[in-house]
Structures are given as structure tokens and as C-alpha cells.
Design an enzyme around this catalytic site. Structure first.
Site, PDB file in Angstrom:
ATOM      1  N   TYR A 136       0.864  -1.183   0.000  1.00  0.00           N
ATOM      2  CA  TYR A 136       0.000   0.000   0.000  1.00  0.00           C
ATOM      3  C   TYR A 136       0.895   1.227   0.000  1.00  0.00           C
ATOM      4  CZ  TYR A 136      -3.433   3.397   1.927  1.00  0.00           C
ATOM      5  OH  TYR A 136      -4.239   4.490   2.159  1.00  0.00           O
ATOM      6  N   LYS A 165      -1.794  -1.375  -3.749  1.00  0.00           N
ATOM      7  CA  LYS A 165      -2.762  -0.281  -3.760  1.00  0.00           C
ATOM      8  C   LYS A 165      -1.970   0.991  -4.000  1.00  0.00           C
ATOM      9  CE  LYS A 165      -5.889   2.321  -0.747  1.00  0.00           C
ATOM     10  NZ  LYS A 165      -6.440   2.450   0.625  1.00  0.00           N
TER      11      LYS A 165
END
Length: 297
Positions: A136, A165
Site C-alpha cells: 500500500y 494499492k
């Protein structure tokens, strides 16, 4: 590995009298399931994970797993920290709770080198080696950017790291990653550019807006992944005003306010140092929300 892709929601964490509102949280998750969201993401940035206790963090994950069990909606749980050992502990706990996959934010405040990021993520992912694992990247919050080279190195070297992400707000970064590793699963972590990322090979989104409008976000992703880019773009364009309004103050301040205005949570509570939005911004979000049909619980 059975990986998580498609539409995912970065869940808010509702509080009541300063404590986790378990009933409200369960209802929010059920609403996501009923509106076709592929996975819910407890205890991330939007869930105020930085101010949750270890016990609260675990309980949020447990509730998500309990509610999603037996449905088509999976659980992609957060397990991030600026301490590698703490992130490992969180990942192992999430795995024991029965989640389907784990995502972990880049370590904030300590500003590690790219080698430090590599070693950090390698250690966490290998601690749950049979669990699908996502990076992420959100440098606007962590003050460190996981470079494309580091992402590729981790993807090549660590078998359970399958995606990232991307919340840099950079479409160029997504294009670079997928040009070098087409099999990497890139998720949009920025509601404003969900469609462009999907149209350039992205595998899914992790959305803040889908807390409020899960039906539209689910449909946006479904259309894009099925090749209906015209339909997906139309939804993305329609959502532009609400996407913008939800970030006029730091996330998750405005999405919680919107959920409260919509009657989806009973109380508007945050954990300090986050506080409620200004009166002016409450009026702004309420005005924008009038343009959308918001389905109830």
C-alpha cells in the site's frame, strides 16, 4: 492463492460514546455485501487504524470475517505499522482471524530507504507466506514512496506479494508498473482516478466513496473489468463531484460526515487528533450528496 481483486471498500470505523460501535459496523459491512462489493478493507487509513487499540483492531477484523463468511465478499485487512515487528504481529493476527488477504501501508514517519522498504515488506509477507499480500503506497501520508523498482523487486522475490494499492495519484506509476510486470495487480487507491487506472490495466480499486455509494462503485469496476469502458467512465464522471467533496478535509473526516448525514451511522465521532468538519464543509458535502440516490442499510 485465491487473490482479491475488483471493487473493495476502505471501511470507516463507527464509534459510539468513544467505543467501537459493533452493531453499526456490522450493518455497514452487510450493506457493502448487498451492493456487490468484492471485498471490504477493515482497519486501514479510512478506518482510523492509527488510533485504534490492538484489541479494537482485532475486533474490527473479526466482525468483518464473521459477516462476510459464506458470501461473495472477501476481507482484505490492514496490517501496517512503522515498526516491522508490530506489522508482522498484526499480519499474523489477521491471518488467524480468517481474512482472505492482507494489505500493509508503507512505514510512516521513520522515512526508510528503498532497501529498508524492501526488507520491511519481505519480512511481513514471509511471516504469512500462504496469505495473499498487497503493498500500500500512499506517500502523501507516509512521506515515503515505494519506488517502481522496489515494487517489482518485491513482486519477483516474494511469492505471496501479488499487488499494490497505488495512492500516489499518479497514473504514470500504474502504467510503468504494468508495462514492466503485466501480471502485477494494481489497485487504484484514489477515487478520482479509478477509471483511468482500470482502463490502463488496473485490477481493482480500494475506495473511500464506496462507503457511501457501494452500488455505483461496484458497477464502475464491473463495467471496466468486462470491457465496457464507456459505461465505466460515465459512472466515474458522475461521481467526480462527490469524490472531490469527500476530500476537502483529511480522510476520513468527510466520509464519516457524509455517512452520518445519510443516516448510515447514528453518531458522528472521531478519535483525536481528528475532529468533525467545519460547519461550512458540512453544508458543502450535504449539498453535493443531494445529487445522488443513497441506498439505506
Amino acid at each position: 492463492m485465491d487473490i482479491v481483486t475488483g471493487s473493495t471498500t476502505a471501511l470507516i470505523t463507527p464509534f459510539k460514546n468513544g467505543k467501537l460501535d459493533e452493531s453499526a459496523y456490522a450493518n455497514l459491512i452487510k450493506r457493502q455485501i448487498n451492493n456487490g462489493i468484492n471485498a471490504v478493507c477493515p482497519v486501514g487509513t479510512t478506518g482510523e487504524s492509527a488510533t485504534l487499540s490492538y484489541a479494537e483492531d482485532k475486533r474490527c477484523i473479526e466482525i468483518a470475517v464473521e459477516i462476510c463468511r459464506g458470501t461473495a465478499t472477501k476481507v482484505l485487512a490492514g496490517a501496517g505499522s512503522n515498526s516491522t515487528s508490530e506489522a508482522i504481529e498484526a499480519a499474523i493476527t489477521a491471518q488467524k482471524c480468517g481474512v482472505d488477504a492482507i494489505f500493509s501501508v508503507a512505514p510512516y514517519y521513520v522515512k526508510p530507504s528503498q532497501e529498508g522498504l524492501y526488507q520491511h515488506y519481505k519480512a511481513i509477507a514471509e511471516s504469512v507466506s500462504d496469505m495473499p499480500f498487497m503493498l500500500y503506497n500512499v506517500p502523501g501520508r507516509t512521506v515515503v514512496d515505494i519506488s517502481a523498482d522496489t515494487v517489482i523487486r518485491l513482486f519477483d522475490d516474494v511469492k505471496n506479494i501479488y499487488g499494490i494499492k497505488e495512492a500516489t495519484g499518479s497514473l504514470e506509476r500504474t502504467v510503468e508498473l504494468l508495462s514492466r510486470r503485466p501480471e502485477l495487480k494494481v489497485f487504484s487507491g484514489d477515487d478520482a482516478i479509478d477509471y483511468p487506472i482500470l482502463a490502463n490495466g488496473g485490477a481493482g480499486i480500494t475506495s473511500v466513496t464506496s462507503n457511501l455509494l457501494p452500488d455505483l462503485k461496484s458497477e464502475l469496476v464491473k463495467k471496466a473489468l468486462n470491457g465496457d469502458f464507456t459505461g465505466s467512465k460515465a459512472i466515474n464522471d458522475m461521481l467526480f463531484p462527490i469524490n472531490k467533496a469527500l476530500f476537502i478535509e483529511s480522510n476520513p473526516i468527510m466520509i464519516k460526515a457524509a455517512m452520518y448525514i445519510a443516516g448510515l451511522i447514528d453518531t458522528l465521532e472521531y478519535r483525536l487528533p481528528l475532529v468533525a468538519p467545519s460547519v461550512e464543509n458540512m453544508k458543502k458535502i450535504e449539498s453535493v450528496m443531494k445529487n445522488y440516490e443513497i441506498k439505506g442499510l
